[in-house]
Design a protein around this motif. Sequence first.
Motif, PDB file in Angstrom:
ATOM      1  N   GLN A   5       3.146   8.285  58.944  1.00 12.22           N
ATOM      2  CA  GLN A   5       1.897   7.536  59.028  1.00 12.22           C
ATOM      3  C   GLN A   5       0.729   8.516  58.984  1.00 12.22           C
ATOM      4  O   GLN A   5       0.483   9.246  59.940  1.00 12.22           O
ATOM      5  CB  GLN A   5       1.854   6.725  60.319  1.00 12.22           C
ATOM      6  CG  GLN A   5       0.592   5.890  60.484  1.00 12.22           C
ATOM      7  CD  GLN A   5       0.501   4.785  59.455  1.00 12.22           C
ATOM      8  OE1 GLN A   5       1.451   4.031  59.230  1.00 12.22           O
ATOM      9  NE2 GLN A   5      -0.653   4.689  58.797  1.00 12.22           N
ATOM     10  N   ALA A   6       0.009   8.496  57.868  1.00  8.57           N
ATOM     11  CA  ALA A   6      -1.130   9.405  57.691  1.00  8.57           C
ATOM     12  C   ALA A   6      -2.429   8.733  58.099  1.00  8.57           C
ATOM     13  O   ALA A   6      -2.588   7.518  57.959  1.00  8.57           O
ATOM     14  CB  ALA A   6      -1.204   9.858  56.242  1.00  8.57           C
ATOM     15  N   SER A   7      -3.354   9.538  58.574  1.00  2.00           N
ATOM     16  CA  SER A   7      -4.679   9.039  58.938  1.00  2.00           C
ATOM     17  C   SER A   7      -5.686  10.184  58.841  1.00  2.00           C
ATOM     18  O   SER A   7      -5.308  11.352  58.730  1.00  2.00           O
ATOM     19  CB  SER A   7      -4.670   8.472  60.360  1.00  2.00           C
ATOM     20  OG  SER A   7      -4.310   9.477  61.294  1.00  2.00           O
ATOM     21  N   GLY A   9      -8.466  10.300  56.608  1.00  2.00           N
ATOM     22  CA  GLY A   9      -9.245  10.430  55.380  1.00  2.00           C
ATOM     23  C   GLY A   9     -10.641   9.860  55.541  1.00  2.00           C
ATOM     24  O   GLY A   9     -10.972   9.239  56.557  1.00  2.00           O
ATOM     25  N   LEU A  20      -6.664  15.715  58.543  1.00  2.00           N
ATOM     26  CA  LEU A  20      -5.677  14.655  58.366  1.00  2.00           C
ATOM     27  C   LEU A  20      -4.574  14.818  59.402  1.00  2.00           C
ATOM     28  O   LEU A  20      -4.211  15.941  59.764  1.00  2.00           O
ATOM     29  CB  LEU A  20      -5.076  14.701  56.968  1.00  2.00           C
ATOM     30  CG  LEU A  20      -6.050  14.642  55.796  1.00  2.00           C
ATOM     31  CD1 LEU A  20      -5.261  14.602  54.483  1.00  2.00           C
ATOM     32  CD2 LEU A  20      -6.979  13.453  55.899  1.00  2.00           C
ATOM     33  N   CYS A  22      -0.567  13.260  60.536  1.00  3.56           N
ATOM     34  CA  CYS A  22       0.612  12.524  60.110  1.00  3.56           C
ATOM     35  C   CYS A  22       1.543  12.369  61.303  1.00  3.56           C
ATOM     36  O   CYS A  22       2.001  13.368  61.869  1.00  3.56           O
ATOM     37  CB  CYS A  22       1.333  13.254  58.989  1.00  3.56           C
ATOM     38  SG  CYS A  22       2.909  12.484  58.513  1.00  3.56           S
ATOM     39  N   GLU A  93      -6.033  10.811  46.754  1.00  6.45           N
ATOM     40  CA  GLU A  93      -5.255  10.139  47.791  1.00  6.45           C
ATOM     41  C   GLU A  93      -4.288  11.177  48.336  1.00  6.45           C
ATOM     42  O   GLU A  93      -3.582  11.840  47.568  1.00  6.45           O
ATOM     43  CB  GLU A  93      -4.488   8.954  47.183  1.00  6.45           C
ATOM     44  CG  GLU A  93      -3.830   8.054  48.191  1.00  6.45           C
ATOM     45  CD  GLU A  93      -4.772   6.980  48.733  1.00  6.45           C
ATOM     46  OE1 GLU A  93      -5.937   6.921  48.282  1.00  6.45           O
ATOM     47  OE2 GLU A  93      -4.335   6.198  49.589  1.00  6.45           O
ATOM     48  N   TYR A  95      -1.036  12.137  50.733  1.00  5.23           N
ATOM     49  CA  TYR A  95       0.178  11.534  51.259  1.00  5.23           C
ATOM     50  C   TYR A  95       0.908  12.509  52.161  1.00  5.23           C
ATOM     51  O   TYR A  95       1.075  13.684  51.804  1.00  5.23           O
ATOM     52  CB  TYR A  95       1.114  11.138  50.123  1.00  5.23           C
ATOM     53  CG  TYR A  95       0.544  10.129  49.161  1.00  5.23           C
ATOM     54  CD1 TYR A  95      -0.199  10.524  48.056  1.00  5.23           C
ATOM     55  CD2 TYR A  95       0.749   8.764  49.361  1.00  5.23           C
ATOM     56  CE1 TYR A  95      -0.733   9.602  47.176  1.00  5.23           C
ATOM     57  CE2 TYR A  95       0.224   7.826  48.482  1.00  5.23           C
ATOM     58  CZ  TYR A  95      -0.518   8.251  47.398  1.00  5.23           C
ATOM     59  OH  TYR A  95      -1.037   7.334  46.531  1.00  5.23           O
ATOM     60  N   LYS A 121       2.301   6.099  53.359  1.00  8.09           N
ATOM     61  CA  LYS A 121       1.145   5.546  52.661  1.00  8.09           C
ATOM     62  C   LYS A 121       0.036   6.586  52.632  1.00  8.09           C
ATOM     63  O   LYS A 121      -0.083   7.391  53.553  1.00  8.09           O
ATOM     64  CB  LYS A 121       0.656   4.272  53.351  1.00  8.09           C
ATOM     65  CG  LYS A 121       1.584   3.090  53.182  1.00  8.09           C
ATOM     66  CD  LYS A 121       1.000   1.837  53.796  1.00  8.09           C
ATOM     67  CE  LYS A 121       1.953   0.663  53.604  1.00  8.09           C
ATOM     68  NZ  LYS A 121       1.415  -0.584  54.213  1.00  8.09           N
ATOM     69  N   THR A 123      -3.838   8.329  52.380  1.00  9.72           N
ATOM     70  CA  THR A 123      -5.168   8.210  52.975  1.00  9.72           C
ATOM     71  C   THR A 123      -6.153   8.851  52.000  1.00  9.72           C
ATOM     72  O   THR A 123      -5.916   9.951  51.501  1.00  9.72           O
ATOM     73  CB  THR A 123      -5.216   8.852  54.373  1.00  9.72           C
ATOM     74  OG1 THR A 123      -6.503   8.642  54.960  1.00  9.72           O
ATOM     75  CG2 THR A 123      -4.919  10.347  54.351  1.00  9.72           C
ATOM     76  N   GLN A 124      -7.238   8.140  51.708  1.00 10.11           N
ATOM     77  CA  GLN A 124      -8.165   8.587  50.677  1.00 10.11           C
ATOM     78  C   GLN A 124      -9.135   9.625  51.232  1.00 10.11           C
ATOM     79  O   GLN A 124      -9.733   9.428  52.301  1.00 10.11           O
ATOM     80  CB  GLN A 124      -8.948   7.396  50.123  1.00 10.11           C
ATOM     81  CG  GLN A 124      -9.994   7.758  49.092  1.00 10.11           C
ATOM     82  CD  GLN A 124      -9.387   8.285  47.798  1.00 10.11           C
ATOM     83  OE1 GLN A 124      -8.316   7.842  47.368  1.00 10.11           O
ATOM     84  NE2 GLN A 124     -10.076   9.219  47.145  1.00 10.11           N
TER      85      GLN A 124
END
Length: 129
Positions: A5-7, A9, A20, A22, A93, A95, A121, A123-124
Amino acid sequence: DVQLQASGGGLVQAGGFLRLSCAASGFTFDDYAIGWFRQAPGKEREGVACVSPFDGSLYYSDSVRGRFTISGDNVKKEVYLQMNSLKSEDTAEYYCVADLMKFGPTWYVPCAYGGMKHWGKGTQVTVSS
């Protein structure tokens, strides 16, 4: 079941920074290489950075070496990518990726050539010039 689970961005100006995160679950952290890929529209995916939680070995692509730093927390089972001196070409993006560790001097090859098995998924990250 491997879960990533990435976050973290977002939108940042050129020269700025982002971090970032993960969160990994479903596998033995030390048995895997974990890292980050990125893909921009119309471009090949790129292995940006990877880490071996087992021994702390690191890999960086030439395009980010010296600006990005990957690190891991074996207790929290999290991996981080500190991105400094961001450029417009870092827009993509991002990942979080992982694969069973192939111990030895070529452990980083799946990371470098986009061959990691498990993807979370994206993260931009958008860097404005």
